[in-house]
Design an enzyme around this catalytic site. Structure first.
Site, mmCIF file in Angstrom:
data_model
loop_
_atom_site.group_PDB
_atom_site.id
_atom_site.type_symbol
_atom_site.label_atom_id
_atom_site.label_comp_id
_atom_site.label_asym_id
_atom_site.label_seq_id
_atom_site.Cartn_x
_atom_site.Cartn_y
_atom_site.Cartn_z
ATOM 1 N N GLU A 49 31.626 32.809 52.218
ATOM 2 C CA GLU A 49 31.452 34.242 51.939
ATOM 3 C C GLU A 49 31.991 35.094 53.083
ATOM 4 O OE1 GLU A 49 30.756 35.460 49.195
ATOM 5 O OE2 GLU A 49 29.452 34.103 48.062
ATOM 6 N N ASN A 53 35.131 37.691 52.839
ATOM 7 C CA ASN A 53 34.953 39.103 53.201
ATOM 8 C C ASN A 53 35.996 39.555 54.216
ATOM 9 O OD1 ASN A 53 32.897 39.585 51.468
ATOM 10 N ND2 ASN A 53 31.270 39.660 53.018
ATOM 11 N N ARG A 102 38.220 43.029 42.027
ATOM 12 C CA ARG A 102 37.230 42.581 41.041
ATOM 13 C C ARG A 102 37.877 41.716 39.973
ATOM 14 N NH1 ARG A 102 32.314 45.904 41.357
ATOM 15 N NH2 ARG A 102 32.817 47.377 42.996
HETATM 16 N N1 LIG Z 1 34.250 42.032 57.000
HETATM 17 C C1 LIG Z 1 34.027 43.191 56.361
HETATM 18 N N2 LIG Z 1 34.722 44.300 56.694
HETATM 19 C C2 LIG Z 1 34.517 45.458 56.052
HETATM 20 N N3 LIG Z 1 33.617 45.627 55.062
HETATM 21 C C3 LIG Z 1 32.888 44.569 54.682
HETATM 22 C C4 LIG Z 1 33.047 43.311 55.312
HETATM 23 N N4 LIG Z 1 32.180 42.442 54.749
HETATM 24 C C5 LIG Z 1 31.508 43.138 53.816
HETATM 25 N N5 LIG Z 1 31.919 44.427 53.770
HETATM 26 C C6 LIG Z 1 31.393 45.515 52.920
HETATM 27 O O1 LIG Z 1 30.134 45.109 52.400
HETATM 28 C C7 LIG Z 1 30.160 45.099 50.986
HETATM 29 C C8 LIG Z 1 29.273 44.009 50.473
HETATM 30 O O2 LIG Z 1 29.792 42.756 50.850
HETATM 31 P P1 LIG Z 1 29.442 41.483 49.972
HETATM 32 O O3 LIG Z 1 30.138 40.324 50.520
HETATM 33 O O4 LIG Z 1 27.972 41.406 49.832
HETATM 34 O O5 LIG Z 1 30.019 41.858 48.539
HETATM 35 P P2 LIG Z 1 31.542 41.877 48.065
HETATM 36 O O6 LIG Z 1 32.395 41.184 49.043
HETATM 37 O O7 LIG Z 1 31.918 43.274 47.757
HETATM 38 O O8 LIG Z 1 31.469 41.062 46.729
HETATM 39 P P3 LIG Z 1 31.316 39.473 46.597
HETATM 40 O O9 LIG Z 1 31.034 38.950 47.959
HETATM 41 O O10 LIG Z 1 30.197 39.261 45.657
HETATM 42 O O11 LIG Z 1 32.620 39.013 46.089
HETATM 43 C C9 LIG Z 1 31.608 44.961 50.646
HETATM 44 O O12 LIG Z 1 31.924 45.445 49.356
HETATM 45 C C10 LIG Z 1 32.285 45.770 51.728
HETATM 46 O O13 LIG Z 1 32.204 47.137 51.475
HETATM 47 MG MG LIG Z 2 31.936 39.264 49.733
#
Ligand SMILES: Nc1ncnc2c1ncn2[C@@H]1O[C@H](COP(=O)(O)OP(=O)(O)OP(=O)(O)O)[C@@H](O)[C@H]1O
Ligand SMILES: [Mg+2]
Ligand code: SF4
Lengths: 140, 449
Positions: A49, A53, A102
């Site tokens: 994860e 990210n 998405r």
């Molecule tokens: N490394 C990062 N840099 C910038 N923003 C981040 C980072 N990691 C997370 N975020 C922010 O936090 C939000 C939530 O992260 P999370 O991993 O929970 O969900 P996601 O990545 O949007 O979806 P999923 O992980 O379910 O595919 C992201 O949509 C983003 O806005």
């Molecule tokens: Mg994510």
């Protein structure tokens, strides 16, 4: 003095085909070290994860895994946009992912909650405009 | 008959035919093959019997150990268990009952369709999914090669496996029991023979992971049985009464059949070992938790693509479809067993064959060495050393089963270094031969000019 192992990877920001590769290699190493399946699984989920990210939200970064007799510590660092409201970001379902992302199957807003659930310790430092530093610890 | 070792597996090598090429070592999903002295060697404990090497070998040097047809003579009452994929091997002029009748003609006293066993397993699976809280996604255990792959490479997914008997085992148990009761036979008088599309099923009979002993007595290669059946089969030779299974069970032969039978929307079907690896990796990363059931089959096209089948998977699929369509008109009642009666009696274990050492400190040290060696290797993955990749050679070296000079490039470097050293040495004259150190007493013997 007991030994430790360190693995280091660059996470390319522009190639989603490579997303997950660093995690996959770390996992292979954990299995070669003979660590318990449950420990490998916890690390795998949290690390994956964090890797994704950094790639989709921050244009890539680095992943460093350090393994010693007590724990596995995975540090994922990026110089992306940072997270403005960490508490909000940690909530299930919160995501700023674009429509395009998405469509690729990401952006359910489950990554950070999943990380928290699987890591024994999770530390996130983030500054808007500077980047994010995620430290995942799993005890052996 | 077959000797069962600690790690039994049924894929073996025909030494005569093997030329020591690198086709198989590169295809093996568990890196279980090395070439030594121009022959492929299988590292026993790593082999999952997926049959990839059987398929890829251009010299047909890999074979599956199966039982000989002559084994039938050891039993008074012989039961044939054709795998659902068997029907896909024949021209559609022959009905399913013709195929079953032909089996009775070649030496069997009874036929019990594994497809029927599959329907029973389906019902038990439905109940299990309903009643018990299982770790999601539940991964089918229908393909023994996939189960073994999980044991070797994805131990954290052992808990996700569906711990229910296979259709083959269910079919064997039911038909054996019925025969014993009907004809008052001893267990040893009944021979139950599975007609197998693959090596993996052979192993699951000879060395079961889920129970002490299999209900099956022998495993015959589908190819062998096919040849016997085509020799005797005739149109309209069978009566419909021979058909016990419905379309849902027959459909298990192809990818998606098991999943479709469950009637859940949330299932994923994956076939082909490389695709299975990708999906298992995703599950391990926690990516597929919304999926309820994963059907994973090692062969492309499912069992229809099994290494011991006769027809290629595409032709077989078209043929099977005819049987499926025909069976759709026929309703079959499945007597629903209690699902707990079909649960595994042994729990399968992790096979930590990838582990470098039992001691973590030592394993770390070996890993460090491995990385150092890997750095030195050219990264071409050429296979000339007999290992599937440079990294695999590095791993073999730290495990003590290979040397750095197995790499042709490192060998060349070493030779060059040695040659250089020799030239340097040659330039240095030992004192007794050196011109400048002569004591003036005659010049007998060798002297360089
Ligand atoms: N490394 C990062 N840099 C910038 N923003 C981040 C980072 N990691 C997370 N975020 C922010 O936090 C939000 C939530 O992260 P999370 O991993 O929970 O969900 P996601 O990545 O949007 O979806 P999923 O992980 O379910 O595919 C992201 O949509 C983003 O806005
Ligand atoms: Mg994510
Ligand atoms: S997919 Fe079917 S034929 Fe192929 S190995 Fe698995 S059980 Fe055997």
């Amino acid at each position: 003095m007991s030994k430790s192992i360190q693995l280091h990877f660059e996470l390319p920001g522009n190639d989603l085909n490579l997303a997950g590769e660093a995690s996959s290699k770390v996992k292979k190493t954990l299995n070669q070290l003979g660590l318990k399946p449950a420990v490998v699984k916890k690390t795998a989920v949290a690390m994956y994860e964090a890797e994704i990210n950094a790639i989709i939200h921050a244009g890539g970064g680095t992943l460093t895994a350090t393994i010693d007799q007590e724990s596995i510590v995975v540090v994922v660092r990026d110089q992306g946009p940072g997270i403005a409201d960490l508490e909000l970001a940690m909530q299930e379902g919160y995501s700023t992912a674009s429509e395009k992302i998405r469509k690729m199957g990401f952006g359910a807003g489950m990554g950070l909650p999943n990380m928290k659930r699987h890591a024994d310790l999770l530390e996130i430092e983030s500054a808007v405009g500077q980047g994010t530093l995620v430290t995942i610890t799993v005890f052996l | 008959m077959l000797e069962v070792k600690k790690y039994f597996h049924s894929v073996t090598l025909d030494e005569e035919k093997c030329r020591g090429c690198t086709n198989c070592i590169k295809k093996c999903p568990t890196e279980a093959i090395r070439v030594r002295k121009s022959k492929a060697r299988i590292i026993e404990e790593r082999c999952i019997d997926c049959g990839e090497c059987l398929r890829v070998c251009p010299y047909h040097a890999k074979k599956a150990i199966t039982d000989d047809f002559a084994k039938l003579s050891e039993y008074r009452y012989k039961i044939a268990l054709p795998a659902p994929s068997f029907y896909g091997q024949f021209k559609t002029t022959y009905s399913r009952s013709d195929i079953l009748a032909a089996l009775l003609k070649i030496g069997f006293d009874e036929v019990y369709e594994v497809a029927r066993g599959a329907e029973i397993v389906t019902e038990a699976t439905k109940k299990l999914l309903q009643l018990e809280k299982l770790k999601k996604p539940v991964i089918s255990s229908a393909c023994p090669a996939v189960v073994r792959l999980i044991q070797v490479r994805f131990p954290s997914l052992i808990d996700n496996l569906l711990k229910l008997e296979s259709p083959m085992e269910v079919a064997a148990a039911i038909s054996r029991k019925k025969a014993a009761e009907t004809y008052k036979l001893n267990a040893s008088e009944i021979g139950v023979f599975f007609i197998s599309p693959c090596a993996a099923k052979v192993t699951s009979v000879k060395a079961p992971y889920e129970k002490e002993k299999s209900n099956v007595d022998g495993v015959l290669s589908m190819q062998d049985v096919y040849l016997k059946v085509v020799a005797v089969i005739e149109k309209n030779m069978g009566s419909e009464a021979l058909e016990q299974a419905g379309y849902a069970g027959i459909r298990w032969a192809g990818s998606g059949g098991e999943g479709l039978a469950l009637g859940t929307e949330q299932f994923l079907a994956v076939d082909g070992i490389q695709n299975v690896l990708t999906i298992l990796e995703e599950i391990e990363n926690g990516q597929l938790e919304e999926v309820e059931f994963v059907e994973a089959l090692a062969c492309y096209g499912g069992c229809l693509g099994g290494p011991l089948t006769v027809q290629n998977a595409f032709v077989a699929k078209t043929r099977l479809k005819k049987h499926i369509d025909k069976a759709k008109n026929k309703a079959v009642a499945v007597t629903v067993p209690r699902h707990d009666e079909l649960m595994w009696t042994l729990d399968i274990e992790h096979r930590p064959v990838m582990k470098l050492d039992d001691d973590l400190d030592k394993a770390m040290k070996k890993l460090e060495e491995l990385e150092e060696i890997n750095e030195k290797l050219p990264g071409l993955d050429c296979g000339a050393c007999g290992a599937p990749s440079c990294r695999a050679l590095a791993e073999d070296i730290v495990r003590g089963i290979a040397n750095e000079t197995d790499c042709v490039f490192l060998l060349r470097e070493k030779v060059r270094a040695l040659a250089m050293e020799m030239m340097e040495l040659e330039a240095k004259m030992p004192p007794v031969l050196d011109k400048g150190q002569t004591n003036g007493k005659g010049e007998n013997g060798t002297r360089r000019g």
